[in-house]
Design a protein around this motif. Structure first.
Motif, PDB file in Angstrom:
ATOM      1  N   SER A  90       2.150   2.711   0.780  1.00 49.73           N
ATOM      2  CA  SER A  90       1.415   3.292  -0.344  1.00 49.73           C
ATOM      3  C   SER A  90       2.335   3.659  -1.505  1.00 49.73           C
ATOM      4  N   ALA A  91       3.602   3.921  -1.227  1.00 54.47           N
ATOM      5  CA  ALA A  91       4.549   4.291  -2.274  1.00 54.47           C
ATOM      6  C   ALA A  91       5.302   3.096  -2.852  1.00 54.47           C
ATOM      7  N   HIS A  92       5.137   1.931  -2.279  1.00 57.80           N
ATOM      8  CA  HIS A  92       5.984   0.785  -2.628  1.00 57.80           C
ATOM      9  C   HIS A  92       5.778   0.353  -4.082  1.00 57.80           C
ATOM     10  N   PRO A  93       6.851   0.190  -4.838  1.00 61.80           N
ATOM     11  CA  PRO A  93       6.705  -0.187  -6.254  1.00 61.80           C
ATOM     12  C   PRO A  93       6.150  -1.578  -6.488  1.00 61.80           C
ATOM     13  N   ASP A  94       6.220  -2.463  -5.488  1.00 59.13           N
ATOM     14  CA  ASP A  94       5.699  -3.819  -5.648  1.00 59.13           C
ATOM     15  C   ASP A  94       4.289  -3.983  -5.092  1.00 59.13           C
ATOM     16  N   VAL A  95       3.657  -2.883  -4.710  1.00 55.52           N
ATOM     17  CA  VAL A  95       2.248  -2.904  -4.298  1.00 55.52           C
ATOM     18  C   VAL A  95       1.417  -2.436  -5.491  1.00 55.52           C
ATOM     19  N   ASP A  96       0.417  -3.228  -5.870  1.00 51.24           N
ATOM     20  CA  ASP A  96      -0.385  -2.944  -7.061  1.00 51.24           C
ATOM     21  C   ASP A  96      -1.639  -2.136  -6.766  1.00 51.24           C
ATOM     22  N   LEU A  97      -2.089  -2.162  -5.532  1.00 50.98           N
ATOM     23  CA  LEU A  97      -3.291  -1.437  -5.140  1.00 50.98           C
ATOM     24  C   LEU A  97      -3.150  -1.004  -3.695  1.00 50.98           C
ATOM     25  N   VAL A  98      -3.577   0.218  -3.403  1.00 50.28           N
ATOM     26  CA  VAL A  98      -3.712   0.668  -2.019  1.00 50.28           C
ATOM     27  C   VAL A  98      -5.181   0.941  -1.761  1.00 50.28           C
ATOM     28  N   SER A  99      -5.715   0.308  -0.741  1.00 50.29           N
ATOM     29  CA  SER A  99      -7.088   0.563  -0.302  1.00 50.29           C
ATOM     30  C   SER A  99      -7.010   1.230   1.056  1.00 50.29           C
ATOM     31  N   PHE A 100      -7.474   2.484   1.104  1.00 47.66           N
ATOM     32  CA  PHE A 100      -7.328   3.293   2.310  1.00 47.66           C
ATOM     33  C   PHE A 100      -8.685   3.746   2.811  1.00 47.66           C
ATOM     34  N   THR A 101      -8.880   3.659   4.111  1.00 45.89           N
ATOM     35  CA  THR A 101     -10.044   4.263   4.755  1.00 45.89           C
ATOM     36  C   THR A 101      -9.552   5.177   5.863  1.00 45.89           C
ATOM     37  N   GLY A 102     -10.033   6.427   5.844  1.00 51.86           N
ATOM     38  CA  GLY A 102      -9.616   7.395   6.850  1.00 51.86           C
ATOM     39  C   GLY A 102     -10.056   8.784   6.453  1.00 51.86           C
ATOM     40  N   SER A 103      -9.355   9.776   6.936  1.00 52.50           N
ATOM     41  CA  SER A 103      -9.737  11.159   6.681  1.00 52.50           C
ATOM     42  C   SER A 103      -9.416  11.549   5.242  1.00 52.50           C
ATOM     43  N   THR A 104     -10.117  12.559   4.765  1.00 51.12           N
ATOM     44  CA  THR A 104      -9.839  13.067   3.418  1.00 51.12           C
ATOM     45  C   THR A 104      -8.423  13.608   3.332  1.00 51.12           C
ATOM     46  N   ARG A 105      -7.990  14.299   4.364  1.00 48.46           N
ATOM     47  CA  ARG A 105      -6.623  14.843   4.371  1.00 48.46           C
ATOM     48  C   ARG A 105      -5.600  13.729   4.185  1.00 48.46           C
ATOM     49  N   ALA A 106      -5.723  12.659   4.960  1.00 46.51           N
ATOM     50  CA  ALA A 106      -4.770  11.554   4.845  1.00 46.51           C
ATOM     51  C   ALA A 106      -4.920  10.827   3.512  1.00 46.51           C
ATOM     52  N   GLY A 107      -6.144  10.731   3.015  1.00 41.59           N
ATOM     53  CA  GLY A 107      -6.371  10.071   1.735  1.00 41.59           C
ATOM     54  C   GLY A 107      -5.675  10.780   0.590  1.00 41.59           C
ATOM     55  N   ILE A 108      -5.658  12.101   0.638  1.00 41.45           N
ATOM     56  CA  ILE A 108      -4.957  12.874  -0.387  1.00 41.45           C
ATOM     57  C   ILE A 108      -3.464  12.547  -0.359  1.00 41.45           C
TER      58      ILE A 108
END
Length: 471
Positions: A211-229
């Motif tokens: 999720s922090a990688h500079p060469d990733v243009d989009l992160v699509s996450f499904t999971g808990s609200t805590r982890a999403g934050i």
């Protein structure tokens, strides 16, 4: 014993950078049933580099080339359906009928929908002197959960492929088998090297660097609200697009009509399915206050008729996914009793005769108020709370009084009344009398996330919009 010791990077099955592994526990037996390699930032770097290298070519691939790949995946998916279903049952406890039925069908349905949409999707449109072009966003980091793993992988990977993106998938370490078999399916189908990559592991080891990688243009996450934050925080420094499908505490507004008992029973069934481990489940049932006793009786009958047991057999629900999840659910059931809710069915402890496995009794609370913990927190187990309302204005106010807004239900025979209530509910998806549609947008208001998946709406997050003026 399932052993997943390699990652799929750059079109090859490769060894991970390190020797670490994660045990996979069968929730029905409480025994280790497999091991999966635990990836690291080094593995993420390799996978992202492969995806970045493949992007220029795949981004300009033709509609026909993408359709050919998706149809090839469709054939390979059908051939591996039995393997996918078996992994679902073993790793996350889905009963065989659910794993080989609705769970498997969701993945196939999203694939068929992506193919149908891609055939006619408009990527370019002339508007006056401006050509509006929808282009693939780039390299996508896809992070998926364990509860509906096929659905969540499919609803991300297929739109990403269809729109010309490349990607790195991190499935849940609690149910890694579906992701591994899915990668094998794409490899068999001939996905170009680097377009799809798989790195297994946990959140700190793989999710954070992805999720922090500079060469990733989009992160699509499904999971808990805590982890999403946390995902959003990790992604913020690189100003990448972040889409999130997070927690839910959905209401089910039962209208005051002759079908109340029937709709209550259906609502119980919807909550109990998948052992209650569904973020869109309508776990707060709202009924006319004067009919609380009738609703409680109907819910009790439905809950007590819900069979629980070995997921390889003919049961309605199996165990919850893990010891930690079992403990969380048990704690919230105990808290509901302490806060004064009326226990209608189920309760603490395992069902009779099930001393091994993370089995939870199908549980119903009545006379719940919306300020109780069991009405506020996402329990993620087979637990339903019933709340009384005075009139429809009160029902809508209670329904919307939540931190979440992923999904909601309205159940009743008066279609116009149901439509009126549905329009007033603050949720990304509102199901009127259990309607279902692969083309409908799915995603959350408030702390349930942002962005939309499913159907053509699922293509949007993977596209950048460019205006070429004077074209």
């Amino acid at each position: 014993m399932r052993e997943y010791s390699k990652f799929y990077i750059g079109g090859q099955w490769v060894d991970p950078a390190g020797p670490a592994t994660i045990d996979v526990v069968n929730p029905a037996t409480e025994q280790v049933s497999g091991r999966v390699a635990a990836g690291s930032s080094v593995d993420v770097d390799r996978a992202v580099a492969a995806a970045r290298g493949a992007f220029p070519t795949w981004a300009v691939s033709t509609r026909e080339e993408r359709l050919e790949l998706l149809r090839s995946i469709q054939d390979a998916y059908q051939k591996r359906s039995g393997d996918l279903a078996a992994a679902l049952t073993e790793e996350m406890g889905a009963p065989a009928a659910l794993a080989g039925g609705f769970q498997l069908g969701l993945g196939g349905g999203h694939l068929a929908t992506a193919i149908e949409l891609l055939e006619n999707f408009v990527f370019e449109e002339q508007r006056g002197v401006t050509l509006v072009v929808k282009e693939p966003i780039g390299v996508c980091g896809l992070i998926t959960p364990w509860n509906w793993p096929l659905n969540q992988i499919a609803v991300k990977v297929f739109p990403a492929l269809a729109t010309g993106c490349t990607m790195v998938l991190k499935p849940s370490e609690q149910a890694p088998g579906v992701g591994q078999i899915f990668a094998e399916i794409l490899d068999t189908a001939g996905v170009p090297a680097g377009v799809f990559n798989l790195v297994q592991g946990d959140g700190p080891g793989v999710g954070v660097p992805l999720s922090a990688h500079p060469d990733v243009d989009l992160v699509s996450f499904t999971g808990s609200t805590r982890a999403g934050i946390e995902v959003a925080k990790n992604a913020a420094a690189t100003v990448k697009r972040v889409t999130q499908e997070l927690g839910g505490k959905g209401p089910n507004v039962i209208l005051d009509d002759e079908a109340l008992a029937e709709n209550v029973a259906k609502g119980v069934g919807g909550v109990m399915m998948n052992s209650g481990q569904t973020c869109s489940a309508a776990t707060r049932m709202l009924v006319p206050r004067g009919r609380m006793a009738e609703a409680a009786a109907a819910a009790r009958s439905a809950a007590e008729a819900t069979s629980v047991g070995d997921p390889t057999g003919e049961v309605a629900i199996g165990p919850v996914v893990s010891e930690a999840q079992f403990a969380k659910v048990q704690g919230l059931i105990a808290q509901g009793i302490e806060e004064g809710a009326t226990l209608v069915a189920g309760g603490p402890g395992r069902p009779s005769g099930l001393d091994t496995g993370y089995y939870v009794k199908p549980t119903v609370f009545a006379d719940v108020t919306n300020d109780m913990t069991i009405a506020r927190e996402e329990i993620f187990g087979p637990v339903l709370v019933i709340i009384g309302y005075d009139d429809l204005d009160d029902a809508v106010a209670i329904a919307n009084d939540t931190d979440y807004g992923l999904a909601a239900n309205v159940s009743g025979t008066d279609q116009e009344q149901a439509r009126s209530v549905a329009r007033r509910l603050r949720a990304g998806a509102v199901y009127v009398n259990d309607a279902f549609d692969f083309g409908s947008p799915f995603g959350g208001y408030k702390k349930s996330g942002n962005g939309r998946e499913w159907g053509e709406f699922g293509f949007t997050d993977y596209l950048e919009v460019k205006g070429i003026l004077g074209y």
